[in-house]
Design a protein around this motif. Structure first.
Motif, PDB file in Angstrom:
ATOM      1  N   LEU A  47       0.810  -1.124   0.203  1.00 46.03           N
ATOM      2  CA  LEU A  47      -0.357   0.093  -0.172  1.00 46.03           C
ATOM      3  C   LEU A  47       0.949   1.537  -0.025  1.00 46.03           C
ATOM      4  N   ALA A  55      -3.575  -1.947  -5.563  1.00 46.88           N
ATOM      5  CA  ALA A  55      -3.950  -2.196  -4.377  1.00 46.88           C
ATOM      6  C   ALA A  55      -4.126  -0.631  -3.678  1.00 46.88           C
ATOM      7  N   VAL A  93      -7.089   1.452  -5.451  1.00 46.74           N
ATOM      8  CA  VAL A  93      -8.956   0.709  -4.710  1.00 46.74           C
ATOM      9  C   VAL A  93      -8.755   1.449  -3.707  1.00 46.74           C
ATOM     10  N   PHE A  94      -7.851   1.525  -2.572  1.00 48.18           N
ATOM     11  CA  PHE A  94      -7.174   1.946  -1.043  1.00 48.18           C
ATOM     12  C   PHE A  94      -8.117   3.308  -1.116  1.00 48.18           C
ATOM     13  N   LYS A 134     -13.438  -1.707   0.945  1.00 49.84           N
ATOM     14  CA  LYS A 134     -12.419  -1.822   0.529  1.00 49.84           C
ATOM     15  C   LYS A 134     -10.976  -1.695   1.577  1.00 49.84           C
ATOM     16  N   SER A 154      -8.444  -4.003  -0.684  1.00 51.98           N
ATOM     17  CA  SER A 154      -7.398  -3.276  -1.484  1.00 51.98           C
ATOM     18  C   SER A 154      -5.806  -3.690  -0.289  1.00 51.98           C
TER      19      SER A 154
END
Length: 303
Positions: free
Chosen positions: A60, A75, A78-79, A91, A95
Motif C-alpha cells: 500500500l 492495491a 483501490v485503497f 474497501k 485493497s
C-alpha cells in the motif's frame, strides 16, 4: 502420522474427547511432528503474522510494478479511491488482499499461505478483522493455527497446488483457511468453523488456474481480493448458522474430484482460460521477448 487428522469429522471428535480447542490440537501436532517447543511455535507464528502485515503495508505504500507490466499499483488505486461500494472496511479488505499479493508478484517478502499464489488472502482478512474487532495478536495467531489445520486436511483429501487441482486448490484453500480462522477468532464453535470452510469451498469449487504468460499475476492478484471477500461472506453466514447443507468433508472430496477431472490446460500450464485469450497470448509473447537475454556468441568469446 503425516497429517493432523484424516478428515474434519475426526478432528472434531478428537477435540470433544480430549476437551481441546481446535488450535490446541494443531499446536500439539506441530510439537510432536516438527520437534518444536510451544514457545518456538508461537514465536514462529508471530514472525509470520508480522511478515503478513508488513506485506500489506509494503503493497500500500511502495511502488508495486511488476516486470511484465501487468501489475501496476492496483492495491493503492483501490485503497485511495474515494468512491465506496459497500463500506470503507470492505474497501480496506480488498485493497489489503491485493497489496500482499502484489508484493509477491513484485518479488517481495510474503508468507505462502498456503501458497505464494494465494498469499494475499489471509493477510488481507486477518489484518482487517483485527482492526475492526480490536483482537489481540495472540487470538489471530490461534486463528492461524486453525487455518493451518484446515490446510493440512485439504492437502490430504484434495490438494493445495494449482498444478494439481486448479485455482480452487490455491485461492480456494486459502479462502477456506481464512473463513475458518475468522469464525474461530469471533468465538464461533467447531461446527460453525467447519461450516464456514464448507461454504467457502462451495463458492470456489471448479475455479481453474490460468495464469497469463505463466506468471502468478493475472488473474491471480484480483482473485486474492475476491477470495478474501468470499471468506468473509462465508464466515458471516456460518456465524448465523446458515447451513452449507453438504458436510465439509464431502465438500473437500468434491474439490479433489473436480481437480482430478480438470484438464491439464486449466492447471497452471498457461494453455487455457484467460492465458489462451488473444490478449493473454499477446502479453505472453511480449513478456517472453522482454525476458530473453542475448548471450555473446561462443566463437566471439574464443576469439
Amino acid at each position: 502420522m503425516a497429517f493432523l487428522f484424516n478428515d474434519f469429522a475426526s478432528w472434531k471428535k478428537y477435540c470433544a474427547e480430549h476437551d481441546l480447542k481446535l488450535y490446541e490440537t494443531v499446536l500439539d501436532y506441530e510439537q510432536e511432528q516438527k520437534g518444536r517447543t510451544a514457545d518456538e511455535i508461537w514465536t514462529g507464528l508471530e514472525k509470520a503474522y508480522g511478515v503478513m502485515k508488513e506485506a500489506v503495508e509494503t503493497g500500500l505504500n511502495e511502488d508495486m510494478s511488476s516486470r511484465s507490466g501487468m501489475i501496476n499499483n492496483g492495491a493503492k488505486k483501490v485503497f485511495q479511491h474515494q468512491q465506496v461500494v459497500l463500506s470503507k472496511e470492505f474497501k480496506n479488505l480488498i485493497s489489503r488482499a491485493l497489496a500482499a499479493k502484489e508484493v509477491n508478484s513484485c518479488m517481495g517478502r510474503i508468507v505462502a499461505a498456503p501458497t505464494a499464489g494465494a498469499s494475499g488472502i489471509l493477510p488481507g482478512t486477518l489484518y482487517t478483522l483485527q482492526e475492526i474487532h480490536g483482537l489481540e495478536d495472540h487470538k489471530i495467531l490461534e486463528g492461524l493455527l486453525v487455518g493451518a489445520g484446515i490446510a493440512l486436511i485439504i492437502e490430504q483429501k484434495a490438494s493445495l497446488a494449482g498444478a494439481v487441482g486448479g485455482c480452487q486448490a490455491e485461492t480456494g484453500s486459502a479462502a477456506a483457511m481464512a473463513s475458518g480462522a475468522i469464525v474461530y477468532c469471533l468465538d464461533g464453535d467447531i461446527d460453525q468453523v467447519f461450516n464456514a470452510v464448507a461454504i467457502t469451498i462451495q463458492c470456489m469449487l471448479g475455479l481453474v488456474c490460468d495464469p497469463v504468460a505463466g506468471l502468478v499475476e493475472v488473474p491471480c492478484v484480483v482473485r486474492n481480493a475476491s477470495a478474501a471477500a468470499i471468506a468473509n461472506s462465508s464466515a458471516q453466514m456460518a456465524l448465523a448458522n446458515l447451513s452449507g447443507v453438504i458436510p465439509v468433508d464431502e465438500c473437500v472430496d468434491a474439490m479433489g474430484e473436480v481437480g482430478q477431472s480438470m484438464e491439464a490446460r486449466y492447471k497452471e500450464t498457461a494453455l487455457g482460460g484467460l492465458a489462451a485469450t488473444p490478449t493473454g497470448q499477446k502479453i505472453s509473447k511480449s513478456v517472453l521477448i522482454q525476458d530473453i537475454e542475448m548471450l555473446p556468441d561462443e566463437d566471439e568469446n574464443e576469439g
